[in-house]
Structures are given as structure tokens and as C-alpha cells.
Design an enzyme around this catalytic site. Structure first.
Site: not given
Ligand code: UDX
Ligand code: ADP
Length: 452
Positions: A8, A32, A86, A219, A271
């Protein structure tokens, strides 16, 4: 139909909330092991800040959207199980610092094998190394006892801060499945869920490995654009070119396009770094050293950009920040999220603390507890303080550093802020969101990324 999602977090919570909203005929349970997190999902104060998320959760929670810590029950009752746990970078053993740590995914697979009584479709949502689906399948089939498990890869492309918008109208939905008849039936079942709101032509189906690799590649490409423009930002500063003007000029070329060309203090988020490390590790594993080096350089450029920023701050403050008050505006890795994972602000703050600066931080959504955790400092550490607003942070400060592009920073009263600061008052816009010339007119010694 009943579905559940294990995990979650930032992916599982918003994704399942939108599925529940778009598919009132499907009962969605998000589970979770972290009970505190589940309690927050069931409260008025959700653990994830995302614009629009509160409204979706309020609309569906208790009707067809449920949050629970009873993982076994959810597995038992659901036809389809999404995995959104995660997958951090391994911190130990072989591949430490580079490979993905798959223990949470493996635990889930084992739990499903133990608890499930009938056939199940298991959908990987977490970003995973290529061929993880195969490992999950291996665990499940080795323990199948007559049950049929189908594994699908359905990577999530949402970006934090715009998650609800991205989920409601995605550029595409990607579903990878087995080419067998049973595999294709499972793919069709997942397609039929998304078809409730996503046009069919935007739903791409592939084999599992293409789907897994596409997520890592997407990514890596996005991060590579940021490192490319950040590399150019250094050259702009040396030559007098303006990086925003360069980005605009090249972005009008249809082949390049205008998005993801914003120079910054460095990309963060859960990511980009993790996925590139993972991609490069995989390349090395397959003997593709040059390919690994190519992608690793995207991370190296990002590290360079963060270090370059800290070094510039130091040089502008007469090569010492010892006991100077430095105000950091923004701590989240981007605007509109409370997530700080890999945030550039953590590196910058740590560099300044290593130089013995006094750091005051303001972020509209990140909690004090999170900031202290990220910086490894306790409540009584005098070097770090948390301000309740940007003005309090500016009081008697020597410098302000804009580290997150929160909209609220664009409308601050900088004349008032200037008066509150020690002189010379230095401001460094790490996100290029402010009018640097206007700041200079007020009296600031103002800098921004990629401009002189
Ligand atoms: C990213 C991907 O965009 C998304 O598709 C994937 O599922 C997860 O990873 P996220 O990390 O949530 O998403 O945000 P994103 O908007 O991609 O920004 C990532 C980082 O790059 C941030 O720190 C942002 O500030 C930075 N960024 C983004 C820049 O510095 N310049 C840009 O032009 C765009
Ligand atoms: P993401 O950004 O990929 O969503 P998060 O760290 O925010 O990653 O969330 C992952 C969640 O998965 C955490 O809240 C963690 O407690 C949960 N989790 C990890 N392993 C298990 C498991 N075996 N069963 C249930 N929940 C789990």
C-alpha cells in the site's frame, strides 16, 4: 470480481484507488504488512500526498475499496493479485548497491503459494529486473498442487505528483503475458479491467520480458534526458548561454520534443537511479560492459550535478559556510509529493552539514520526522532546524537554496525575504522557477542552474 494488491505504498495505493473508482463492479482490497500505513489509509490523513487522491479514496473507500492488513484473507478471496511491494537496491551480498532486492517480491510469491486455494492471476506492478516474472512463476508452480497460476507484467508508469492524472489518462497501459492460451486468457482479463476507462488502442500487450524491460528502459531514457540537459547546463554557465533557452530551442524539434528538458539540481525519486543501476547490473551480467558503462554515466552526471551545486554554494559564500544559516526551500524530490526518496535535497543538505553549516529546511508537505530521518539527525541536533514557513526560514539566513519546484515559491514576497536576510543575501535557484533578474534588482546575489 475481487482483486487485491499487496503493498500500500506510492504505487499500490493510488493505482488501486483509481481502479476502484473506474470499476465500481470490482471489489478492490489493498493490503500491507505495515499496520500503521493501513491505519493511515483508513483515516483522513493518507500516508501518500498526491493531488486528487483524497477525493478518489473518499469516493470509494468502504464501498468497493478496502485497506487491510489481513494479507492471507485478501489472497484467498481474490481472483487477481497485484504485487506493488518495494524493490529497493540490494544493500548486501552479490550485486550490493546495484541489483534489485527481490526478497519482498519473493516473500509475496511464497505467501500466495501457501495461502491460495484456487487459480490466481498474479500481476507484477513493482519495477523489477527482467525475468523476475519467471522466478515468481517458478516459486508458484513448484508449489502449485494442481492450481493454475498465471503471471503478468503490468508496469506502472505513473509519476508522483501527477499520479491520479496519469492513472486516469495514461499514455499507454503495458501488459506482458505468456504466449500460451492460458497466458492470453489472463492478459485478456487484465485488459478488460483497463478497458473500463482506457481506450483499447492504448493498451499494449507484449511478452513478459519485453514488458519488464520496457519499464526499465522508459525510466533510463527519461533520466538520460535530464542528465543530458544538466550536462549542458554546466556548459551554459561557462559560456553565458541560458539553458532554458537552449531547452526551448531544441525541444521544438519534433524528434526531440519539449518535455523532460528542465535543468535541475539533479533528479531524485525512487525509480530512476534504482532502475538504471538495475539495468546496468543486468547488462554486466550478460557481458555487455559498454552498455552498462553507457547507462551508469547517466547516474554519474546526476551525482556530478548535485556536487557541482553544493560546490557553487560554497564558492559564492566565500568558501566557507561554517556556522552560516542556509535556508533550503523544498525537501521533496519534486513538487506535489511528500516523497523524499533520493531527493537531491538530501545530498545538498548533507554536503552543507559536512561543511558545518546551520541548515534550516522548509517543505510544505514533508514532515520534520522524515527530514530528520533522511539526514540521520536527532530532534536535539542544533545544526538542523525545520521552519514552519519560508519567511521563518529566511530570518537572518545567509543563503536560500531552491531545491524543489513547489509552486508556492514562485509567489513569495522576495523583497520582504531580502530584508530579513544577512547581507550579502545569496539565493540559488536549483529549479529555475524564479525571475533571476528581478531578484538581482531587489539586491540579491542571485544564481540559477544553467545561467550566468
Ligand atoms: C518516474 C517516471 O516519470 C515514471 O513514469 C515512473 O513510473 C516512475 O519514475 P517519478 O520519479 O515519480 O516518475 O517523477 P518524475 O516526474 O519522472 O521526476 C523524477 C525526477 O526528475 C524528479 O526529481 C524531477 O524533479 C526530475 N526532473 C524531471 C528534472 O530534473 N527535470 C525534468 O525535466 C523532469
Ligand atoms: P512503491 O513506491 O513502489 O509503492 P513503497 O515502499 O511506497 O513502494 O510501498 C511498498 C509497500 O509494500 C510498503 O508499504 C511495504 O510495507 C509493503 N510490503 C512489502 N512486503 C510486503 C509483504 N510481504 N506483504 C505485504 N506488504 C508488503
Amino acid at each position: 470480481m475481487k482483486v487485491c494488491c499487496i503493498g500500500a505504498g506510492y504505487v499500490g495505493g493510488p493505482t488501486m484507488a483509481v481502479i476502484a473508482q473506474k470499476c465500481p463492479h470490482i471489489e478492490v482490497t489493498v493490503v500491507d504488512i505495515n499496520q500503521e500505513r493501513i491505519a493511515e489509509w483508513n483515516s483522513d490523513h493518507l500516508p501518500v500526498y498526491e493531488p486528487g487522491l483524497d477525493a478518489v479514496v473518499q469516493e470509494c473507500r468502504g464501498k468497493n475499496l478496502f485497506f487491510s492488513s489481513d494479507v492471507d484473507k485478501a489472497i484467498l478471496e481474490s481472483e487477481m493479485i497485484f504485487l506493488a511491494v518495494n524493490t529497493p537496491t540490494k544493500t548486501y551480498g552479490i550485486g550490493a548497491g546495484r541489483a534489485a532486492d527481490l526478497r519482498y517480491v519473493e516473500n509475496c510469491a511464497r505467501q500466495i503459494a501457501k495461502v491460495a486455494q484456487g487459480d490466481k492471476i498474479v500481476v507484477e506492478k513493482s519495477t523489477l529486473p527482467v525475468r523476475t516474472a519467471e522466478s515468481i512463476k517458478h516459486i508458484l508452480t513448484a508449489n502449485s498442487q494442481g492450481r493454475n497460476f498465471q503471471i503478468l507484467s503490468n508496469p506502472e508508469f505513473l509519476a508522483e505528483g501527477t499520479a491520479i492524472q496519469d492513472l486516469e489518462s495514461p499514455d499507454r497501459v503495458l501488459i506482458g503475458g505468456d504466449p500460451t492460451k492460458e497466458g492470453q486468457v489472463a492478459v485478456d482479463q487484465l485488459v478488460s479491467i483497463y478497458e473500463n476507462w482506457v481506450p483499447r488502442e492504448k493498451i499494449i500487450t507484449t511478452n513478459i520480458w519485453s514488458s519488464e524491460l520496457s519499464k526499465l528502459t522508459a525510466n533510463a531514457f527519461l533520466a538520460q534526458r535530464i542528465s543530458s540537459i544538466n550536462a549542458i547546463s554546466a556548459l551554459c554557465e561557462a559560456t553565458g548561454a541560458n539553458v532554458d533557452e537552449v531547452a526551448h530551442a531544441i525541444g521544438t524539434d519534433e524528434r526531440i520534443g519539449p518535455k523532460f528538458l528542465k535543468a535541475s539540481v539533479g533528479f531524485g525519486g525512487s525509480c530512476f537511479k534504482k532502475d538504471i543501476l538495475n539495468l546496468a547490473y543486468m547488462c554486466e551480467h550478460f557481458g555487455l560492459k559498454e552498455v552498462a558503462d553507457y547507462w551508469n554515466s547517466v547516474i554519474e552526471m546526476n551525482d556530478y550535478q548535485k556536487k557541482r551545486f553544493s560546490a557553487n554554494v560554497l564558492s559564492h559564500l566565500f568558501n566557507t559556510v561554517s556556522h552560516k544559516k542556509i535556508a533550503l526551500y523544498g525537501f521533496a524530490f519534486k513538487k506535489d509529493t511528500n516523497d523524499t526518496r533520493e531527493s537531491a535535497a538530501i545530498s545538498i543538505a548533507s554536503d552543507l552539514l559536512a561543511e558545518s553549516a546551520n541548515v534550516t529546511i522548509f517543505d510544505p508537505k514533508v514532515s520534520e520526522e522524515q527530514i530528520r530521518k533522511d539526514l540521520h539527525v536527532s530532534d536535539d541536533n542544533q545544526k538542523v532546524s525545520i521552519a514552519k514557513d519560508p519567511y521563518e526560514a529566511a530570518e537572518e539566513a545567509d543563503a536560500i537554496l531552491i531545491l524543489t519546484e513547489w509552486d508556492m515559491f514562485k509567489t513569495l514576497d522576495f523583497t520582504k525575504i531580502y530584508e530579513m536576510m544577512r547581507k550579502p543575501a545569496f539565493i540559488y535557484d536549483g529549479r529555475n522557477i524564479l525571475d533571476i533578474e528581478a531578484l538581482r534588482k531587489i539586491g540579491f546575489d542571485a544564481q540559477s542552474i544553467g545561467r550566468t
